[in-house]
Design an enzyme around this catalytic site. Structure first.
Site, PDB file in Angstrom:
ATOM      1  N   SER A   1       0.807  -1.222   0.000  1.00  0.00           N
ATOM      2  CA  SER A   1       0.000   0.000   0.000  1.00  0.00           C
ATOM      3  C   SER A   1       0.841   1.275   0.000  1.00  0.00           C
ATOM      4  O   SER A   1       0.381   2.320  -0.469  1.00  0.00           O
ATOM      5  CB  SER A   1      -0.925   0.014   1.215  1.00  0.00           C
TER       6      SER A   1
ATOM      7  N   GLY B   1      -1.831  -4.229   0.924  1.00  0.00           N
ATOM      8  CA  GLY B   1      -1.953  -5.417   1.759  1.00  0.00           C
ATOM      9  C   GLY B   1      -1.046  -6.561   1.373  1.00  0.00           C
ATOM     10  O   GLY B   1      -1.050  -7.606   2.034  1.00  0.00           O
TER      11      GLY B   1
ATOM     12  N   ASN C   1       3.940  -5.536   5.864  1.00  0.00           N
ATOM     13  CA  ASN C   1       2.724  -6.279   6.226  1.00  0.00           C
ATOM     14  C   ASN C   1       3.052  -7.622   6.865  1.00  0.00           C
ATOM     15  O   ASN C   1       2.256  -8.150   7.650  1.00  0.00           O
ATOM     16  CB  ASN C   1       1.840  -6.477   4.986  1.00  0.00           C
TER      17      ASN C   1
ATOM     18  N   ASP D   1      -5.646   6.907   9.739  1.00  0.00           N
ATOM     19  CA  ASP D   1      -5.427   5.573  10.305  1.00  0.00           C
ATOM     20  C   ASP D   1      -4.068   5.452  10.993  1.00  0.00           C
ATOM     21  O   ASP D   1      -3.763   4.444  11.627  1.00  0.00           O
ATOM     22  CB  ASP D   1      -5.558   4.492   9.235  1.00  0.00           C
TER      23      ASP D   1
ATOM     24  N   HIS E   1      -0.831   4.775   7.091  1.00  0.00           N
ATOM     25  CA  HIS E   1      -0.461   5.091   5.708  1.00  0.00           C
ATOM     26  C   HIS E   1      -0.085   6.569   5.562  1.00  0.00           C
ATOM     27  O   HIS E   1      -0.835   7.445   6.002  1.00  0.00           O
ATOM     28  CB  HIS E   1      -1.619   4.762   4.768  1.00  0.00           C
TER      29      HIS E   1
END
Length: 260
Positions: A85, A122, A151, A235, A238
């Protein structure tokens, strides 16, 4: 041709007598009499024709020589980005992520480089490893940037598996003839110093084993500063749009060496 013309005797056709070689016979205006004069006239006309054809034939050959000597257009170099991402513009307007900014920079510098962004939000090192062979076959890149591993840590996947996947991807790209740039990541302090140190060392180990350049921390200047939240989306995971030029600057320091 110049030497040939210099050795050919000059004849004044306006004062050439066909039979007695004296003034009185104008070959250009009158039909020559049969005999030696007529033979000479035909020879001269043949020489004129040969000289004219030779000069005319030199024109296309000269043009062809100029065309063949012109430099051929450079074949664009292809750069493949394999990431998650952070490289897939998650939560951003299209064209504002660091990969898009990289393509714009290359265009502004008139660099013959085409960027292919094969990043998926992801994605893990296992996902990247499974996708890479097909991407290498399809795009045949000369440079591959691998931005994966974050991740894996977030999901608590075994670090030895992450290392094995990173090694396999790097070697596969190199075997296909590509130069590889690795983008290192770090984990938050709450993972503990031991894990954090081992995770950072994993990228260094792969880079040394494959003799690949490494950006030690992809988010340097973004996630490691006092007021880091200014560069993150709501969030807190990111990076936002303002962070991506910094991320590109981190990549560019090493990438520009591979593009020379």
């Amino acid at each position: 041709m110049t030497a040939f013309l210099e050795k050919t005797p000059t004849i004044d056709l306006s004062t050439w007598d066909c039979n007695k070689q004296r003034p009185g016979c104008r070959l250009a205006a009158e039909k020559p009499q049969a005999g030696a004069g007529s033979l000479i006239w035909r020879i001269l006309q043949a020489l004129r024709t040969v000289a004219l054809l030779f000069l005319l034939s030199a024109v296309p050959w000269a043009a062809l020589a100029q065309t063949s000597s012109a430099p051929a257009a450079a074949t664009p170099l292809k750069l493949l980005v394999l990431g998650d991402s952070l490289s897939a513009e998650y939560g951003l307007a299209r064209g504002t992520g660091w990969v898009a900014l990289l393509q714009k920079r290359l265009l502004s510098e008139k660099s013959a480089v085409t960027v292919v962004n094969a990043s998926i939000s992801g994605d893990t090192t296992s996902g990247g490893r499974s996708r890479l062979p097909g991407l290498l076959k399809q795009h045949q890149p000369q440079v591959v940037i691998i931005e994966l591993g974050g991740n894996d840590a977030l999901r608590g996947l075994p670090m030895n598996m992450t290392e094995e996947n990173m090694m396999a991807m790097t070697q596969a790209a190199q075997k296909a003839g590509a130069r590889v740039l690795l983008l290192g990541m770090q984990v938050p302090p709450n993972y503990g110093n031991a894990y954090r140190t081992a995770f950072e060392a994993m990228y260094v180990k792969v880079a040394k084993a494959t003799q690949s350049p490494l950006v030690p921390f992809f988010l340097k200047g973004v996630a490691d500063i006092d007021n880091a939240l200014q560069f993150f989306q709501s969030d807190r995971i990111h990076p936002n749009e303002s962070a991506h030029p910094i991320m590109l600057a981190n990549v560019w320091q090493e990438l520009r060496k591979l593009l020379k």
